[in-house]
Design a protein around this motif. Structure first.
Motif, short mmCIF file in Angstrom:
data_model
loop_
_atom_site.label_atom_id
_atom_site.label_comp_id
_atom_site.label_asym_id
_atom_site.label_seq_id
_atom_site.Cartn_x
_atom_site.Cartn_y
_atom_site.Cartn_z
N ASN A 65 1.30 3.62 -3.08
CA ASN A 65 0.23 4.51 -3.52
C ASN A 65 0.49 5.91 -2.97
O ASN A 65 0.27 6.18 -1.79
N ASP A 66 0.95 6.82 -3.83
CA ASP A 66 1.29 8.18 -3.39
C ASP A 66 0.11 8.91 -2.79
O ASP A 66 0.25 9.63 -1.79
N PHE A 67 -1.10 8.75 -3.37
CA PHE A 67 -2.28 9.42 -2.84
C PHE A 67 -2.56 8.97 -1.41
O PHE A 67 -2.79 9.79 -0.52
N LEU A 68 -2.51 7.66 -1.18
CA LEU A 68 -2.76 7.12 0.16
C LEU A 68 -1.73 7.60 1.16
O LEU A 68 -2.06 8.00 2.28
N MET A 69 -0.46 7.61 0.77
CA MET A 69 0.59 8.06 1.68
C MET A 69 0.43 9.54 2.02
O MET A 69 0.57 9.94 3.18
N GLN A 70 0.09 10.36 1.03
CA GLN A 70 -0.10 11.78 1.30
C GLN A 70 -1.30 12.00 2.21
O GLN A 70 -1.25 12.80 3.14
N PHE A 71 -2.39 11.27 1.98
CA PHE A 71 -3.58 11.41 2.81
C PHE A 71 -3.29 10.98 4.24
O PHE A 71 -3.67 11.67 5.20
N GLN A 72 -2.61 9.87 4.42
CA GLN A 72 -2.27 9.42 5.78
C GLN A 72 -1.36 10.44 6.47
O GLN A 72 -1.54 10.74 7.65
N ALA A 74 0.81 -1.21 0.00
CA ALA A 74 0.00 0.00 0.00
C ALA A 74 0.85 1.27 0.00
O ALA A 74 0.40 2.32 -0.47
N SER A 75 2.07 1.18 0.49
CA SER A 75 2.91 2.38 0.56
C SER A 75 3.35 2.87 -0.82
O SER A 75 3.84 3.99 -0.95
N TRP A 96 -15.25 10.80 10.18
CA TRP A 96 -14.84 9.40 10.33
C TRP A 96 -15.31 8.85 11.68
O TRP A 96 -15.87 7.76 11.75
N ARG A 130 9.23 6.86 2.91
CA ARG A 130 9.03 5.60 2.20
C ARG A 130 10.37 5.16 1.62
O ARG A 130 11.03 5.92 0.91
#
Length: 97
Positions: free
Chosen positions: A13-20, A10-11, A84, A30
Motif C-alpha cells: 500500500n503506497d499511501f500507507l508506506m508514504q504516511f509511515q 501491508a507494504s 494520536w 520496499r
C-alpha cells in the motif's frame, strides 16, 4: 534510524508506506517481493544445499521496488503525533472500556 526496510502484505500500500515514512521521518525501502519471509526461507534452504555460495551472493539477489522519502513538514508531523498520543491516552484512561 535513518532508513528501514519493509515487507509483508501491508507494504504494497503506497499511501500507507508514504504516511509511515513521513510520520517516522525515515526513508523506507520496499523490496520487489513484499512476501520476503517466504523468500528468506528459500534463501536459507539454498544456502544449506549449496545452491548459493554465501550470504554475499544471497544479498546480491535483493531487488528494491521502491524507496519512500519523507516529505511531511515537522509541524504537521508533530501535530498528527500529538493528536494520536491524545487519543491513545484517552483510551488508556477510559472507564467505559
Amino acid at each position: 534510524i535513518d532508513s528501514m526496510s519493509v515487507d509483508g502484505g501491508a507494504s504494497s500500500n503506497d499511501f500507507l508506506m508514504q504516511f509511515q515514512c513521513d510520520i517516522m521521518d525515515v526513508v523506507l525501502h520496499r523490496p520487489d517481493s513484499t512476501e520476503i519471509t517466504a523468500a528468506g526461507a528459500a534463501y536459507l534452504a539454498g544456502l544449506a544445499v549449496g545452491f548459493w555460495q554465501d550470504m554475499d551472493e544471497v544479498r546480491s539477489l535483493k531487488a528494491q521496488d521502491m524507496q519512500f522519502e519523507p516529505n511531511m513538514d515537522s509541524q504537521r508531523r508533530e501535530g498528527l503525533l500529538a493528536g494520536w498520543r491524545h487519543w491513545v491516552e484517552l483510551t488508556r484512561t477510559s472507564k467505559d472500556g
